[in-house]
Design a protein around this motif. Structure first.
Motif, PDB file in Angstrom:
ATOM      1  N   MET A   1       0.841  -1.175   0.000  1.00 55.27           N
ATOM      2  CA  MET A   1       0.000   0.000   0.000  1.00 55.27           C
ATOM      3  C   MET A   1       0.889   1.242   0.000  1.00 55.27           C
ATOM      4  N   SER A   2       0.659   2.087  -0.933  1.00 56.68           N
ATOM      5  CA  SER A   2       1.417   3.326  -1.063  1.00 56.68           C
ATOM      6  C   SER A   2       0.816   4.395  -0.151  1.00 56.68           C
ATOM      7  N   ILE A   3       1.676   5.104   0.555  1.00 53.88           N
ATOM      8  CA  ILE A   3       1.213   6.177   1.429  1.00 53.88           C
ATOM      9  C   ILE A   3       1.318   7.488   0.663  1.00 53.88           C
ATOM     10  N   GLU A   4       0.190   8.107   0.485  1.00 54.39           N
ATOM     11  CA  GLU A   4       0.118   9.370  -0.251  1.00 54.39           C
ATOM     12  C   GLU A   4      -0.279  10.492   0.705  1.00 54.39           C
ATOM     13  N   LEU A   5       0.291  11.651   0.499  1.00 57.47           N
ATOM     14  CA  LEU A   5      -0.093  12.830   1.272  1.00 57.47           C
ATOM     15  C   LEU A   5      -0.996  13.715   0.430  1.00 57.47           C
ATOM     16  N   PRO A   6      -1.945  14.389   1.062  1.00 56.38           N
ATOM     17  CA  PRO A   6      -2.713  15.391   0.319  1.00 56.38           C
ATOM     18  C   PRO A   6      -1.760  16.470  -0.205  1.00 56.38           C
ATOM     19  N   GLU A   7      -2.113  17.098  -1.288  1.00 58.95           N
ATOM     20  CA  GLU A   7      -1.223  18.064  -1.958  1.00 58.95           C
ATOM     21  C   GLU A   7      -0.745  19.167  -1.016  1.00 58.95           C
ATOM     22  N   ASP A   8      -1.634  19.699  -0.179  1.00 59.13           N
ATOM     23  CA  ASP A   8      -1.213  20.769   0.729  1.00 59.13           C
ATOM     24  C   ASP A   8      -0.210  20.257   1.772  1.00 59.13           C
ATOM     25  N   ALA A   9      -0.416  19.043   2.287  1.00 59.45           N
ATOM     26  CA  ALA A   9       0.530  18.470   3.250  1.00 59.45           C
ATOM     27  C   ALA A   9       1.859  18.156   2.565  1.00 59.45           C
ATOM     28  N   ARG A  10       1.792  17.688   1.326  1.00 55.40           N
ATOM     29  CA  ARG A  10       3.023  17.411   0.578  1.00 55.40           C
ATOM     30  C   ARG A  10       3.829  18.689   0.377  1.00 55.40           C
ATOM     31  N   SER A  11       3.159  19.771   0.004  1.00 53.57           N
ATOM     32  CA  SER A  11       3.844  21.061  -0.193  1.00 53.57           C
ATOM     33  C   SER A  11       4.482  21.550   1.102  1.00 53.57           C
ATOM     34  N   GLU A  12       3.768  21.410   2.203  1.00 57.23           N
ATOM     35  CA  GLU A  12       4.314  21.834   3.498  1.00 57.23           C
ATOM     36  C   GLU A  12       5.499  20.954   3.901  1.00 57.23           C
ATOM     37  N   ALA A  13       5.416  19.660   3.619  1.00 58.80           N
ATOM     38  CA  ALA A  13       6.520  18.748   3.945  1.00 58.80           C
ATOM     39  C   ALA A  13       7.766  19.106   3.136  1.00 58.80           C
ATOM     40  N   ILE A  14       7.592  19.401   1.866  1.00 56.76           N
ATOM     41  CA  ILE A  14       8.729  19.789   1.018  1.00 56.76           C
ATOM     42  C   ILE A  14       9.353  21.075   1.535  1.00 56.76           C
ATOM     43  N   ALA A  15       8.521  22.050   1.898  1.00 60.96           N
ATOM     44  CA  ALA A  15       9.031  23.307   2.446  1.00 60.96           C
ATOM     45  C   ALA A  15       9.766  23.058   3.763  1.00 60.96           C
ATOM     46  N   SER A  16       9.272  22.140   4.580  1.00 64.20           N
ATOM     47  CA  SER A  16       9.920  21.820   5.849  1.00 64.20           C
ATOM     48  C   SER A  16      11.273  21.152   5.621  1.00 64.20           C
TER      49      SER A  16
END
Length: 90
Positions: A1-16
């Protein structure tokens, strides 16, 4: 099972990740590289964290189920007991 983040959480994670590199590493990391690193973490490490969270949730639910049995258990066939008088010895 692939774990996907919602787009807004993904953007925040990349910024972090980028902020972490800026604060703690000699070289900054770009947006694409931070996204790739996040993808690696999600594929390689996140399943272990996810599995631990599921195990913790299962343990918590099992404890609550045991408590339900204790808290909500009712003895059957109690109607006549409220009318019984203690028998006196003669």
């Amino acid at each position: 099972m692939s774990i996907e983040l919602p787009e807004d959480a993904r953007s925040e994670a990349i910024a972090s990740i980028q902020r972490y590199f800026d604060a703690n590493m000699e070289e900054p990391i770009g947006n694409v590289a931070a996204g790739a690193l996040l993808g690696f973490f999600l594929e390689e490490i996140a399943p272990a964290v996810y599995n631990k969270a599921i195990a913790d949730a299962q343990e918590s639910m099992q404890a609550r189920i045991v408590d339900l049995d204790i808290d909500l258990h009712e003895d059957p066939f109690q109607y006549w007991r409220k009318y019984e008088q203690p028998r006196r010895r003669k």
